[in-house]
Every structure is written in structure tokens, then in C-alpha cells.
Motif scaffolding. Structure first.
Motif, PDB file in Angstrom:
ATOM      1  N   ASN A   1       0.876  -1.166   0.000  1.00 43.71           N
ATOM      2  CA  ASN A   1       0.000   0.000   0.000  1.00 43.71           C
ATOM      3  C   ASN A   1       0.915   1.218   0.000  1.00 43.71           C
ATOM      4  O   ASN A   1       1.500   1.551   1.038  1.00 43.71           O
ATOM      5  CB  ASN A   1      -0.899   0.014   1.240  1.00 43.71           C
TER       6      ASN A   1
ATOM      7  N   GLY B   1       2.228   4.715   0.374  1.00 44.73           N
ATOM      8  CA  GLY B   1       1.811   5.865   1.167  1.00 44.73           C
ATOM      9  C   GLY B   1       2.471   7.137   0.666  1.00 44.73           C
ATOM     10  O   GLY B   1       3.333   7.106  -0.216  1.00 44.73           O
TER      11      GLY B   1
ATOM     12  N   THR C   1       6.296   6.977   1.009  1.00 44.30           N
ATOM     13  CA  THR C   1       7.016   5.863   0.404  1.00 44.30           C
ATOM     14  C   THR C   1       7.916   6.394  -0.708  1.00 44.30           C
ATOM     15  O   THR C   1       7.448   7.032  -1.648  1.00 44.30           O
ATOM     16  CB  THR C   1       6.042   4.822  -0.181  1.00 44.30           C
TER      17      THR C   1
ATOM     18  N   TYR D   1      10.477  -2.509   4.148  1.00 44.52           N
ATOM     19  CA  TYR D   1       9.253  -2.225   4.893  1.00 44.52           C
ATOM     20  C   TYR D   1       9.396  -2.597   6.362  1.00 44.52           C
ATOM     21  O   TYR D   1      10.349  -3.255   6.763  1.00 44.52           O
ATOM     22  CB  TYR D   1       8.065  -2.967   4.270  1.00 44.52           C
TER      23      TYR D   1
ATOM     24  N   THR E   1       1.418  -3.979   3.899  1.00 47.38           N
ATOM     25  CA  THR E   1       2.348  -3.035   4.499  1.00 47.38           C
ATOM     26  C   THR E   1       2.412  -1.769   3.667  1.00 47.38           C
ATOM     27  O   THR E   1       2.115  -1.794   2.471  1.00 47.38           O
ATOM     28  CB  THR E   1       3.759  -3.649   4.639  1.00 47.38           C
ATOM     29  N   THR E   2       2.784  -0.683   4.316  1.00 50.00           N
ATOM     30  CA  THR E   2       3.116   0.547   3.617  1.00 50.00           C
ATOM     31  C   THR E   2       4.641   0.625   3.651  1.00 50.00           C
ATOM     32  O   THR E   2       5.234   0.866   4.712  1.00 50.00           O
ATOM     33  CB  THR E   2       2.487   1.777   4.318  1.00 50.00           C
TER      34      THR E   2
END
Length: 163
Positions: free
Chosen positions: A115, A117, A120, A143, A154-155
Motif C-alpha cells: 500500500n 503511502g 514511500t 518495509y 504493508t506501507t
């Protein structure tokens, strides 16, 4: 398509690796021996094109994970010898996964979904910004915590696109 496999353990030895009988390239290639907690030993051939996560310099005693192509031919010797594609020093605050991520950013083994963000980082291997969509590509993902779902979500802190 590459079939990424990994081996995790402690570095027991780092030596220069000869690529041919004339000694050409001596010093440019390294042989890194890694032993896991069960006593299994693997040698990784590290070339100038091997990507080191966070651009770290490894030394004997470091806990590492080496990633290699499980479909690549290997010499029938003991201990097994793999060409390292990616090497990562283990840290307590981050995990690393190298895999193909599909259009939904789910890994090929269906164990991790990304995911993305707002914080990121999405980079190329040369540390430049990647400005396209990272889907349907081989990715190095750094991560932290994940959900307990299947696949885990996870982001990521950082995504490195393997072009």
C-alpha cells in the motif's frame, strides 16, 4: 521471469573471486560465504551489478539475506554457489523482500501486498526517483510492520524498481 529465492545467515568469509584464469576482474568480484542457524552454508558471488540495500558495506559477522534467481544455472558443487542479485544487511527495524509485484502490488508468492503511502520513496537502483507506476515489475521492497492478513499488507518505507 526471475524466480527470486533467498538465503539468510551470518557472513563467515569474504574473499576475492576470480572470474577467469588470467585474473581479469580480480578485486571486482567477491565470494561471500553465509551460514544459517542450521549450519547450512551458501557462497554468493557478488559482482559490480549486485544491488546492496541502503548501499551498505558488509563485513564478516554481519547477519544478511542474499537474493538470487532460483531459475539460473548453478555449478554442482558444495557448498552451493549463487550469483547474488541483491544483498541486504539484517536490521531489527526493517524487512526486505525481492519479488515480482503484479498490477495490485501483490507479490508473486501471494505473501505481501504493498500500500503505497505519501512518504514511500520509489527509486531506481541508481538512487534516482522513479516517476512511473511500479506495478507489474520486479521490486526490492524495504518495509516495517505488516498486517496479519493473507497476504500481509504493508506501507513500505522504500521501493527500488529493478529495471
Amino acid at each position: 521471469m526471475e524466480n527470486f529465492k533467498s538465503f539468510h545467515g551470518t557472513i563467515t568469509m569474504i574473499n576475492d573471486f576470480w572470474t577467469n584464469a588470467s585474473g581479469e576482474g580480480l578485486g571486482c568480484y567477491k565470494l561471500i560465504s553465509v551460514q544459517n542457524e542450521y549450519g547450512d552454508l551458501v557462497n554468493f558471488v557478488v559482482s559490480p551489478s549486485t544491488y546492496f540495500v541502503d548501499h551498505v558495506t558488509l563485513s564478516v559477522g554481519d547477519r544478511v539475506t542474499g537474493f538470487y534467481d532460483g531459475n539460473a544455472p548453478v555449478p554442482l558443487i558444495f557448498p552451493p554457489q549463487y550469483r547474488a542479485l541483491v544483498m541486504a544487511r539484517d536490521t531489527s527495524y526493517q524487512n526486505v523482500k525481492v519479488d515480482y509485484f503484479n498490477s495490485q502490488l501483490v507479490s508473486s508468492d501471494n505473501t505481501l501486498k504493498l500500500n503505497i503511502g505519501p512518504y514511500t520513496q520509489i527509486l531506481l537502483e541508481n538512487n534516482q526517483l522513479f516517476t512511473n507506476n511500479p506495478t507489474n515489475r520486479n521490486l526490492i521492497v524495504v518495509y516495517g510492520p505488516t498486517t496479519r492478513s493473507i497476504p500481509a499488507q504493508t506501507t513500505p518505507y522504500k521501493i527500488i524498481v529493478m529495471c
